[in-house]
Motif scaffolding. Structure first.
Motif, mmCIF file in Angstrom:
data_model
loop_
_atom_site.group_PDB
_atom_site.id
_atom_site.type_symbol
_atom_site.label_atom_id
_atom_site.label_comp_id
_atom_site.label_asym_id
_atom_site.label_seq_id
_atom_site.Cartn_x
_atom_site.Cartn_y
_atom_site.Cartn_z
ATOM 1 N N UNK A 126 0.853 -1.204 0.000
ATOM 2 C CA UNK A 126 0.000 0.000 0.000
ATOM 3 C C UNK A 126 0.881 1.244 0.000
ATOM 4 N N UNK A 127 0.672 2.104 -0.985
ATOM 5 C CA UNK A 127 1.355 3.402 -1.036
ATOM 6 C C UNK A 127 0.298 4.508 -0.916
ATOM 7 N N UNK A 128 0.520 5.391 0.039
ATOM 8 C CA UNK A 128 -0.427 6.478 0.295
ATOM 9 C C UNK A 128 0.285 7.812 0.033
ATOM 10 N N UNK A 129 -0.349 8.683 -0.761
ATOM 11 C CA UNK A 129 0.208 10.002 -1.105
ATOM 12 C C UNK A 129 -0.799 11.077 -0.740
ATOM 13 N N UNK A 130 -0.303 12.134 -0.082
ATOM 14 C CA UNK A 130 -1.161 13.252 0.325
ATOM 15 C C UNK A 130 -0.734 14.491 -0.449
ATOM 16 N N UNK A 131 -1.656 15.089 -1.202
ATOM 17 C CA UNK A 131 -1.360 16.291 -1.986
ATOM 18 C C UNK A 131 -2.446 17.327 -1.749
ATOM 19 N N UNK A 132 -2.058 18.612 -1.877
ATOM 20 C CA UNK A 132 -2.996 19.725 -1.687
ATOM 21 C C UNK A 132 -3.108 20.526 -2.966
ATOM 22 N N UNK A 164 -2.622 -3.617 -3.688
ATOM 23 C CA UNK A 164 -2.856 -4.873 -4.407
ATOM 24 C C UNK A 164 -3.660 -5.818 -3.529
ATOM 25 N N UNK A 165 -4.409 -6.708 -4.193
ATOM 26 C CA UNK A 165 -5.047 -7.785 -3.441
ATOM 27 C C UNK A 165 -4.110 -8.993 -3.387
ATOM 28 N N UNK A 166 -4.598 -10.117 -2.846
ATOM 29 C CA UNK A 166 -3.742 -11.297 -2.692
ATOM 30 C C UNK A 166 -3.291 -11.893 -4.003
ATOM 31 N N UNK A 167 -4.002 -11.595 -5.093
ATOM 32 C CA UNK A 167 -3.649 -12.147 -6.403
ATOM 33 C C UNK A 167 -2.735 -11.224 -7.185
ATOM 34 N N UNK A 168 -2.377 -10.088 -6.603
ATOM 35 C CA UNK A 168 -1.509 -9.142 -7.292
ATOM 36 C C UNK A 168 -2.243 -8.150 -8.164
ATOM 37 N N UNK A 169 -3.594 -8.157 -8.126
ATOM 38 C CA UNK A 169 -4.349 -7.176 -8.899
ATOM 39 C C UNK A 169 -4.181 -5.788 -8.270
#
Length: 498
Positions: A256-262, A313-318
């Motif tokens: 999980x990558x989370x980005x915060x922008x204004x 991603x989910x467990x299947x890499x989607x």
């Protein structure tokens, strides 16, 4: 209030100042209570105007106003004062409505809905101020893809102090709408002036599509809570932002990558990145992360939207993405620049009326509200030593002057105190100190002539008589000589005739 000033004397007046002393219920509207005219010749007439503001909550009666003129007459101070009365028809005081008086609370909204389903958002509007809110308009606007099914604009003629009212709006979504988080903006305005008070708040709902093949829900990650400390963030200040991420699906998600922008860079990361990484979040579980952010010094004063974008991603890499919108109110810092306090005469003397003045400037990017100036120190003012400047716009300047009569020599010390409110209604205080020497009372100049001492004559006091006698002797000798020459000439001519 127009005042006509005439120099009826026979001398030039210098440094002419005209000032007003007003009752507490009146003030000068965004101007100085003293105006400088300069020079006035004999018989010259000038007119000055003061924009006087009368508070609405003023009794119905006649009010005393004192107009005073000071000048220099051959370098000596001169003054003239006249008192007159103005009838006022009273009313109620009109208080300024601020955005902080309005609150949007109790937002209830489902975190996730299925595409094509209806859902309802509930919320309340509260009046936190001391004045009633008039012409209140509430507008509920979702992002395209979500549509209002019921009324989304509400108008309240009056909302009394401390009162609140609940509202409910029903929405539905297009089955073809994109699977993502949709922000819903609630905007509340009050007042009908040029700048009505306004506040905005956001809610968000995740619109989920159903997998047509397996009918398995797509994993969804949302921001279900955030905290920035509350209140408003001043432009240029740093603050901590806490985000709570919730996995709403029946599946675990990872990478999980989370980005915060204004928007427009109004809020940026401080001492770090605007993105962070999480290994995984189990189904129906939450993870909280903290960021240090800062409001740009040039950020516009308003509620700024931050977009939280999540890729995972989910467990299947989607791979999937989602985004939520949160809101941070930003206000500009107030900045009042004050010059040194100046004396308006050549000196300060015991028993002689004089005055001090100071100029000040709003060098910030926001309005100074309810600005009041007061002089304090070891002196007794001649008139009222306070000045209400009202609201001062960015880039504006003004001046303040007060008169007094020193009663003892030594040091005249004190401060000019400025009090005002910032855009959030928080009180501010700023002082400018001053110190001037006070001398003894001025003396009239000595009109006598200081004659130099002459050395004593060796003839004593007889010298004038000696000089006079010598002059008489010289004149007598000249007359006798003239008479002798005339007679000799006559005798000579007679001898030639014979």
């Amino acid at each position: 209030l127009s005042l006509t000033v005439t120099n009826r004397g026979n001398l030039l007046l210098q440094d002419v100042q005209v000032s007003l002393a007003l009752p507490e219920s009146m003030s000068i509207d965004n101007a100085a209570a003293s105006q400088h005219i300069g020079y006035m010749g004999v018989g010259e007439t000038k007119t000055v105007k003061f924009p006087v503001f009368v508070n609405k909550k003023t009794e119905n009666k006649n009010y005393q106003i004192a107009a005073k003129m000071t000048a220099l007459n051959k370098g000596a101070p001169a003054s003239f004062e006249r008192t007159f009365y103005v009838p006022v028809f009273g009313g109620e005081e009109e208080k300024e409505i601020k955005a902080s008086d309005i609150s949007v609370t109790g937002i209830i909204l489902p975190a996730e809905v299925k595409a094509g389903e209806e859902f309802t958002m509930d919320f309340r509007i509260e009046n936190n101020g001391e004045s009633k809110l008039e012409d209140v308009k509430i507008d509920v606007a979702p992002e395209a893809g979500v549509v209002n099914k019921t009324k989304n604009v509400f108008v309240e003629p009056v909302l009394e102090p401390g009162a609140s009212k609940a509202y409910s709006v029903t929405f539905f979504s297009d089955e073809k709408a994109e699977q993502k988080s949709y922000p819903i903006k609630i905007t509340v305005t009050a007042g009908t002036g040029e700048k009505p008070a306004a506040v905005s708040q956001y809610g968000s709902v995740f619109l989920r599509k159903t997998d047509a093949v397996s009918n398995i829900k797509t994993p969804k990650l949302i921001v279900d809570n955030y905290n920035y400390g509350g209140g408003s963030i001043r432009a240029g200040d740093s603050f901590g932002l806490s985000l709570s991420l919730y996995n709403t699906s029946e599946k675990n998600i990872r990478n999980i990558k989370v980005t915060v922008t204004a928007e427009t860079g109004a809020i940026v990361p401080s001492g770090g990145s605007n993105a962070f990484f999480i290994d995984n979040i189990p189904s129906k579980d939450r993870v909280s992360k903290n960021l240090t952010m800062a409001a740009s010094p040039t950020a516009e004063q308003k509620t700024t939207s931050l977009t939280v974008t999540m890729a995972y991603e989910d467990g299947s890499g989607n791979e999937f993405t989602s985004a939520d919108v949160i809101a941070i109110p930003v206000i500009q810092k107030t900045s009042l620049t004050v010059d040194d306090v100046m004396s308006n005469g050549s000196g300060i003397y015991v028993g002689t009326q004089t005055s001090l003045s100071v100029r000040f400037y709003n060098t910030g990017k926001t309005q100074l509200r309810n600005l009041r100036i007061l002089a304090e120190g070891n002196f007794e003012p001649v008139d009222v030593a306070s000045y209400y400047a009202g609201n001062m716009e960015s880039g504006a300047s003004d001046s303040y002057e007060f008169a007094f009569v020193p009663t003892e020599e030594g040091a005249l010390e004190g401060s000019v105190i400025f009090t005002f409110e910032d855009p959030s209604g928080n009180g501010q205080r700023q002082e400018q100190g001053f110190s001037f020497p006070v001398s003894e009372q001025m003396e009239e100049p000595d009109m006598g002539l200081d004659m130099p001492i002459q050395p004593e004559s060796p003839f004593g006091g007889k010298l004038p008589y000696i000089i006079g006698g010598a002059a008489v002797a010289v004149i007598l000798a000249a007359l006798l000589l003239r008479r002798f020459l005339k007679r000799w000439k006559l005798d000579r001519e007679m001898e030639i005739d014979e």
